[in-house]
Scaffold this motif. Structure first.
Motif, PDB file in Angstrom:
ATOM      1  N   ASN A 129     -32.053 -18.726   4.743  1.00  0.00           N
ATOM      2  CA  ASN A 129     -31.315 -19.280   5.881  1.00  0.00           C
ATOM      3  C   ASN A 129     -31.115 -18.279   7.069  1.00  0.00           C
ATOM      4  O   ASN A 129     -31.203 -17.211   6.976  1.00  0.00           O
ATOM      5  N   LEU A 130     -30.968 -18.743   7.874  1.00  0.00           N
ATOM      6  CA  LEU A 130     -31.058 -18.218   8.988  1.00  0.00           C
ATOM      7  C   LEU A 130     -29.810 -19.236  10.079  1.00  0.00           C
ATOM      8  O   LEU A 130     -29.147 -20.212   9.973  1.00  0.00           O
ATOM      9  N   LEU A 131     -29.315 -17.507  10.628  1.00  0.00           N
ATOM     10  CA  LEU A 131     -27.993 -17.852  12.070  1.00  0.00           C
ATOM     11  C   LEU A 131     -28.865 -18.568  12.681  1.00  0.00           C
ATOM     12  O   LEU A 131     -29.571 -18.203  13.880  1.00  0.00           O
ATOM     13  N   LYS A 174     -19.128 -12.615  17.135  1.00  0.00           N
ATOM     14  CA  LYS A 174     -19.926 -13.830  16.650  1.00  0.00           C
ATOM     15  C   LYS A 174     -20.937 -13.287  15.174  1.00  0.00           C
ATOM     16  O   LYS A 174     -20.709 -13.849  14.663  1.00  0.00           O
ATOM     17  N   THR A 175     -21.757 -12.763  16.336  1.00  0.00           N
ATOM     18  CA  THR A 175     -23.286 -12.664  15.128  1.00  0.00           C
ATOM     19  C   THR A 175     -22.979 -11.227  14.005  1.00  0.00           C
ATOM     20  O   THR A 175     -23.237 -11.763  13.214  1.00  0.00           O
ATOM     21  N   LYS A 176     -22.034 -10.413  14.653  1.00  0.00           N
ATOM     22  CA  LYS A 176     -21.999  -9.238  13.383  1.00  0.00           C
ATOM     23  C   LYS A 176     -21.365  -9.551  12.328  1.00  0.00           C
ATOM     24  O   LYS A 176     -21.720  -8.947  10.964  1.00  0.00           O
ATOM     25  N   SER A 177     -20.146 -10.572  12.258  1.00  0.00           N
ATOM     26  CA  SER A 177     -19.611 -10.852  11.528  1.00  0.00           C
ATOM     27  C   SER A 177     -20.946 -11.497  10.238  1.00  0.00           C
ATOM     28  O   SER A 177     -20.069 -11.847   9.154  1.00  0.00           O
ATOM     29  N   LEU A 178     -21.404 -12.293  10.488  1.00  0.00           N
ATOM     30  CA  LEU A 178     -22.282 -13.367   9.025  1.00  0.00           C
ATOM     31  C   LEU A 178     -23.226 -12.704   9.826  1.00  0.00           C
ATOM     32  O   LEU A 178     -24.343 -13.205   8.074  1.00  0.00           O
ATOM     33  N   ILE A 179     -24.347 -12.409   9.840  1.00  0.00           N
ATOM     34  CA  ILE A 179     -25.897 -11.440  10.224  1.00  0.00           C
ATOM     35  C   ILE A 179     -26.176 -11.311   8.426  1.00  0.00           C
ATOM     36  O   ILE A 179     -26.970 -11.091   7.910  1.00  0.00           O
ATOM     37  N   GLY A 184     -32.055 -13.989   8.542  1.00  0.00           N
ATOM     38  CA  GLY A 184     -32.944 -13.781   9.862  1.00  0.00           C
ATOM     39  C   GLY A 184     -31.851 -14.735  11.214  1.00  0.00           C
ATOM     40  O   GLY A 184     -31.063 -15.674  10.730  1.00  0.00           O
ATOM     41  N   VAL A 185     -32.305 -14.452  12.757  1.00  0.00           N
ATOM     42  CA  VAL A 185     -31.248 -14.965  13.794  1.00  0.00           C
ATOM     43  C   VAL A 185     -32.073 -16.475  14.133  1.00  0.00           C
ATOM     44  O   VAL A 185     -33.857 -15.308  14.762  1.00  0.00           O
ATOM     45  N   ILE A 186     -32.454 -16.887  14.339  1.00  0.00           N
ATOM     46  CA  ILE A 186     -32.658 -17.890  15.850  1.00  0.00           C
ATOM     47  C   ILE A 186     -32.084 -18.658  16.521  1.00  0.00           C
ATOM     48  O   ILE A 186     -30.676 -18.288  16.587  1.00  0.00           O
ATOM     49  N   VAL A 187     -33.091 -18.394  17.731  1.00  0.00           N
ATOM     50  CA  VAL A 187     -32.144 -18.990  19.277  1.00  0.00           C
ATOM     51  C   VAL A 187     -32.602 -20.106  19.927  1.00  0.00           C
ATOM     52  O   VAL A 187     -34.389 -20.110  19.927  1.00  0.00           O
ATOM     53  N   LEU A 188     -32.698 -21.397  20.430  1.00  0.00           N
ATOM     54  CA  LEU A 188     -33.073 -22.223  21.007  1.00  0.00           C
ATOM     55  C   LEU A 188     -33.488 -21.349  22.340  1.00  0.00           C
ATOM     56  O   LEU A 188     -32.941 -20.249  23.240  1.00  0.00           O
ATOM     57  N   LYS A 189     -33.762 -22.067  23.571  1.00  0.00           N
ATOM     58  CA  LYS A 189     -33.931 -22.462  24.947  1.00  0.00           C
ATOM     59  C   LYS A 189     -32.829 -23.086  25.232  1.00  0.00           C
ATOM     60  O   LYS A 189     -32.048 -23.764  26.277  1.00  0.00           O
ATOM     61  N   ASP A 190     -31.350 -21.752  24.884  1.00  0.00           N
ATOM     62  CA  ASP A 190     -30.194 -21.580  25.642  1.00  0.00           C
ATOM     63  C   ASP A 190     -30.055 -20.363  26.801  1.00  0.00           C
ATOM     64  O   ASP A 190     -29.923 -19.108  26.339  1.00  0.00           O
ATOM     65  N   ASN A 191     -29.803 -21.032  27.736  1.00  0.00           N
ATOM     66  CA  ASN A 191     -29.411 -19.885  28.912  1.00  0.00           C
ATOM     67  C   ASN A 191     -28.375 -19.165  28.726  1.00  0.00           C
ATOM     68  O   ASN A 191     -28.935 -17.796  28.613  1.00  0.00           O
TER      69      ASN A 191
END
Length: 226
Positions: A129-131, A174-179, A184-191
């Motif tokens: 599972n990924l955030l 926001k990330t700290k509460s769920l990681i 792991g964490v994944i990101v898009l091409k999101d400015n």
């Protein structure tokens, strides 16, 4: 004189801008190019778009979905014939950017999310599972990108949990509460997110979780995989 409009400061965006400038200078060395950067602030970007259109340059070159959409809408509103070239937009049709308009053209890009799943399964088979940290308002195609990624990862038995952030300052808390409950964490091409990539790198390091990105330059910032 052409104008370039960039949404934020990040190595990937800077490389696109540099490539545009180098390409123009190669064919027309004496061209004076004005560059604008919104530094991740939508209100500033809107003001810059308006300023650029009002200045009636020889062309406006935009980087990313949000800058491209705002520029296109303002050019239409002003009924202007300024040539507009967009870059780094994955689904221009969802933004109203159609090639049947004589003064509009651009370069599209598309991430291969099936390849993302294949690579993750190969090098990190423990991931289940990924955030996904993303800004849903970062161009009207961002939700579609999230859905495409979710569908592709599902085929490799990887689930996706979305965390919506509307400003880079929101990323950390926001990330700290769920990681802790994710692999792991994944990101898009999101400015919005890549502007705050340093905070994600720090959180993932602290939790010993991988950070997977879809822009190459974030690896230099400390991402596990790009």
């Amino acid at each position: 004189f052409p104008v370039t409009i960039s949404p934020a400061t990040h190595p990937s965006l800077e490389q696109i801008e540099s490539g545009i400038i180098e390409g123009i200078k190669k064919d027309a060395p004496d061209t004076k190019i004005r560059t604008m950067n919104a530094n991740g602030k939508k209100n500033l970007m809107l003001a810059q778009v308006q300023e650029a259109v009002n200045a009636m340059p020889d062309a406006i070159i935009t980087i990313g979905a949000q800058a491209s959409q705002l520029t296109h809408e303002f050019i239409k509103k002003r009924k202007s014939n300024i040539p507009h070239v967009f870059t780094a937009v994955s689904t221009p049709e969802t933004l109203g950017l159609s090639y049947d308009q004589k003064t509009l053209t651009g370069i599209t890009e598309k991430s291969d999310y099936a390849l993302t799943g294949k690579i993750l399964k190969h090098i990190a088979p423990h991931i289940r599972n990924l955030l996904l940290v993303y800004n849903p308002s970062e161009g009207s195609s961002m939700e579609r990108e999230r859905q495409d990624l979710e569908s592709a990862l599902k085929k490799y038995d990887i689930t996706l949990t979305g965390i919506q952030v509307f400003h880079s300052n929101d990323i950390s808390h926001k990330t700290k509460s769920l990681i802790a409950n994710h692999d792991g964490v994944i990101v898009l091409k999101d400015n919005t997110v890549i502007v705050g990539i340093d905070s994600l790198v720090k959180i993932c390091d602290q939790q010993n979780k991988p950070l997977i990105t879809h822009n190459l330059d974030s690896a230099e910032k400390g991402a596990s995989l790009a």
